[in-house]
Scaffold this motif. Structure first.
Motif, short mmCIF file in Angstrom:
data_model
loop_
_atom_site.label_atom_id
_atom_site.label_comp_id
_atom_site.label_asym_id
_atom_site.label_seq_id
_atom_site.Cartn_x
_atom_site.Cartn_y
_atom_site.Cartn_z
N SER A 14 51.52 31.54 69.22
CA SER A 14 51.34 32.56 70.37
C SER A 14 50.44 33.99 70.27
O SER A 14 50.37 34.33 71.32
N ILE A 15 49.91 34.44 69.14
CA ILE A 15 48.73 34.96 69.66
C ILE A 15 47.44 34.27 70.94
O ILE A 15 47.02 35.02 71.53
N ALA A 16 47.44 32.79 70.00
CA ALA A 16 46.42 32.40 70.76
C ALA A 16 46.88 31.92 72.37
O ALA A 16 46.31 31.79 73.09
N SER A 344 52.69 39.38 69.76
CA SER A 344 51.52 38.14 70.39
C SER A 344 51.31 38.81 71.69
O SER A 344 49.94 39.45 71.42
N GLU A 345 52.00 39.62 72.10
CA GLU A 345 51.31 40.21 73.79
C GLU A 345 51.16 41.96 73.12
O GLU A 345 50.12 41.78 73.81
N LEU A 346 51.35 42.77 72.24
CA LEU A 346 50.72 44.21 71.73
C LEU A 346 49.93 43.69 71.01
O LEU A 346 48.78 44.21 71.17
N ALA A 347 49.57 42.40 70.34
CA ALA A 347 48.42 42.43 69.51
C ALA A 347 47.17 41.64 70.60
O ALA A 347 46.31 42.26 70.14
N THR A 348 47.35 40.94 72.14
CA THR A 348 46.02 40.74 72.37
C THR A 348 46.03 42.61 72.85
O THR A 348 44.90 42.64 73.45
N LEU A 349 47.03 43.40 73.92
CA LEU A 349 46.50 43.93 73.76
C LEU A 349 45.13 45.17 72.49
O LEU A 349 44.35 45.96 73.57
N GLU A 350 45.85 45.04 71.45
CA GLU A 350 45.04 45.78 70.89
C GLU A 350 43.23 44.99 70.47
O GLU A 350 42.47 45.48 70.63
N ALA A 355 43.60 48.81 72.80
CA ALA A 355 44.65 49.92 72.71
C ALA A 355 44.91 49.75 71.26
O ALA A 355 44.92 48.98 70.67
N GLN A 356 45.60 50.95 71.38
CA GLN A 356 46.09 51.62 69.49
C GLN A 356 47.46 51.79 70.43
O GLN A 356 48.30 52.93 70.06
N VAL A 357 48.47 50.58 69.98
CA VAL A 357 50.04 50.60 70.05
C VAL A 357 50.46 51.64 69.67
O VAL A 357 50.83 51.12 67.96
N GLU A 358 51.19 52.31 70.31
CA GLU A 358 51.95 53.56 68.91
C GLU A 358 53.29 52.66 68.29
O GLU A 358 53.82 52.81 67.15
N ALA A 359 53.68 51.90 69.24
CA ALA A 359 55.30 51.16 68.02
C ALA A 359 54.88 50.25 67.16
O ALA A 359 55.18 50.16 66.10
#
Ligand SMILES: Cc1cc2nc3c(=O)[nH]c(=O)nc-3n(C[C@H](O)[C@H](O)[C@H](O)COP(=O)(O)OP(=O)(O)OC[C@H]3O[C@@H](n4cnc5c(N)ncnc54)[C@H](O)[C@@H]3O)c2cc1C
Length: 369
Positions: A14-16, A344-350, A355-359
């Motif tokens: 999913s990350i890939a 996988s979406e949040l890891a992509t933002l980081e 980004a540093q996702v607060e969640a």
């Protein structure tokens, strides 16, 4: 940006997939066996947040559950996700009280579940023998996933966007330059140069992260999900049935039926420990299901090998860059099937956007140091 993703389970795949959709990101997936060979192929694959505590972790699971329809649709495998709800039954006064209390707490968190009258249960699932039930709950938002199809689709679409998927190649080390940055991933087939390493090696993630000096405590968490021979469609309305214990040595079971007719049965909750892969135990799990769901009588129980859950010591995910190895992104978690679309979406933002996702703040690896 060159990103090496270690592991092609549902999280690595999913990350890939998410990374490969970003222009300018070159993705190489490195898998020591074959896609889905790890925990992902042992999973009951139930998407739920029912027993998830505390609230932030419940919310993380729930937010991901809400993405599953869109995620499967976007992957071109919409029918790999089924969401017809979960029915949980109890057969003691004590069990009924615990279930009602759980439902009250979940409702206060806005989770769509409710206590259901036994008459309603019969209408929903006419195949159930309901005479001993003392309480029931129904959660409309829970479902299950065809994990192999999702992994296959993620990797195929990532490859369509230029990602490379190396199978049968084990990662054996991480090459670090003098400034501590990881420059390359060493594998059994040579090294892979990279700017970022995303470790999604399931239960091997602590061992892989240790190559960069990052420590993640992980107790063993064995589990078994047995299967049956293909059966005609069994469940009239729901995706998952959670049936009560039949005594102290015959714990509750959860069951689902996949599209090929195979019924999968696991013991206890999604986190229960179990290492008994014998035929006798498989027969017993099936028998426990058949006690309440007679349509299962006559099925053949097929024992399955023990699966090991990727399970950080506190039960919560480990997600994010390690402070001591700044280009090492760690993605280690139980409930990875539930969590895959969101994390996988949040890891992509980081990884891509910095980004540093607060969640994700409660899930940083530094909590163990
Ligand atoms: C019995 C059981 C029941 C479960 N039930 C549920 C459930 O109902 N719902 C739910 O949401 N979750 C459930 N889970 C958890 C869920 O299956 C996992 O969280 C999820 O599969 C983790 O996916 P992953 O990609 O992180 O790990 P994995 O699927 O384990 O993938 C890791 C991959 O990394 C590869 N790898 C390892 N080391 C290396 C190396 N050195 N080099 C290269 N590759 C490497 C492995 O071969 C593997 O393919 C269950 C798990 C088990 C075992």
């Amino acid at each position: 940006m060159r990103v090496a993703v270690i592991g092609a389970g549902i999280i690595g795949a999913s990350i890939a997939y998410n990374l490969a959709r970003r222009p300018g990101v070159e993705v190489t997936v490195i898998e020591k066996e074959r896609p889905g060979a790890g925990a992902s192929s042992h999973s009951f694959a139930w998407t739920n947040a029912f027993d998830k505590e505390p609230l932030h972790y419940h919310t993380l699971n729930r937010d991901s559950m809400e993405l599953w329809h869109r995620y499967a649709h976007g992957l071109g495998v919409a029918d790999a996700f089924e969401c017809r709800g979960r029915l949980q039954l109890e057969n003691t006064a004590e069990g009924a009280e615990v279930l009602r209390a759980r439902v009250r707490r979940l409702q206060s968190w806005g989770y769509r579940c409710r206590v259901m009258e036994i008459g309603e249960v019969s209408a929903l699932e006419p195949g159930l023998v309901t005479d001993s039930f003392t309480a029931a709950s129904y959660s409309a938002v829970e479902g299950h996933v065809d994990v192999p199809r999702v992994i296959e689709a993620c990797l195929r679409l990532a490859q369509d966007r230029g990602a490379e998927v190396l199978t049968g190649r084990a990662v054996t080390g991480l090459q670090r330059s003098d400034n501590g940055k990881i420059d390359a991933v060493e594998t059994t087939g040579g090294s892979v140069a990279c700017d970022v390493v995303a470790v999604a090696g399931g239960t091997s993630t602590p061992e892989l992260a240790a190559h960069a000096g990052v420590l993640i405590p992980q107790p063993e968490s064995p589990g078994i999900v047995i299967r049956t021979d293909p059966r005609p469609p069994l469940l009239a309305s729901v995706s998952v049935l959670h049936l009560p214990a039949l005594g102290p040595d015959r714990a509750d079971v959860h069951l689902r039926q996949t599209k090929d007719g195979v019924v999968q049965i696991g013991q206890g909750t999604q986190e229960s420990l179990n290492e008994d892969d014998s035929q006798a135990h498989a027969d017993d799990l099936l028998d426990r299901g058949a006690r309440y769901f007679p349509a299962l009588k006559g099925a053949t129980a097929l024992p399955q090998p023990v699966g090991y859950r990727p399970m950080p010591a506190d039960g919560l995910p480990v997600l994010g860059f390690a402070k001591s190895a700044r280009n090492l992104y760690i993605a280690l978690m139980h409930s990875g099937v539930t969590l895959a679309p969101l994390v996988s979406e949040l890891a992509t933002l980081e990884i891509v956007d910095g980004a540093q996702v607060e969640a994700l703040a409660p899930y940083r690896v530094e909590r163990f140091s």
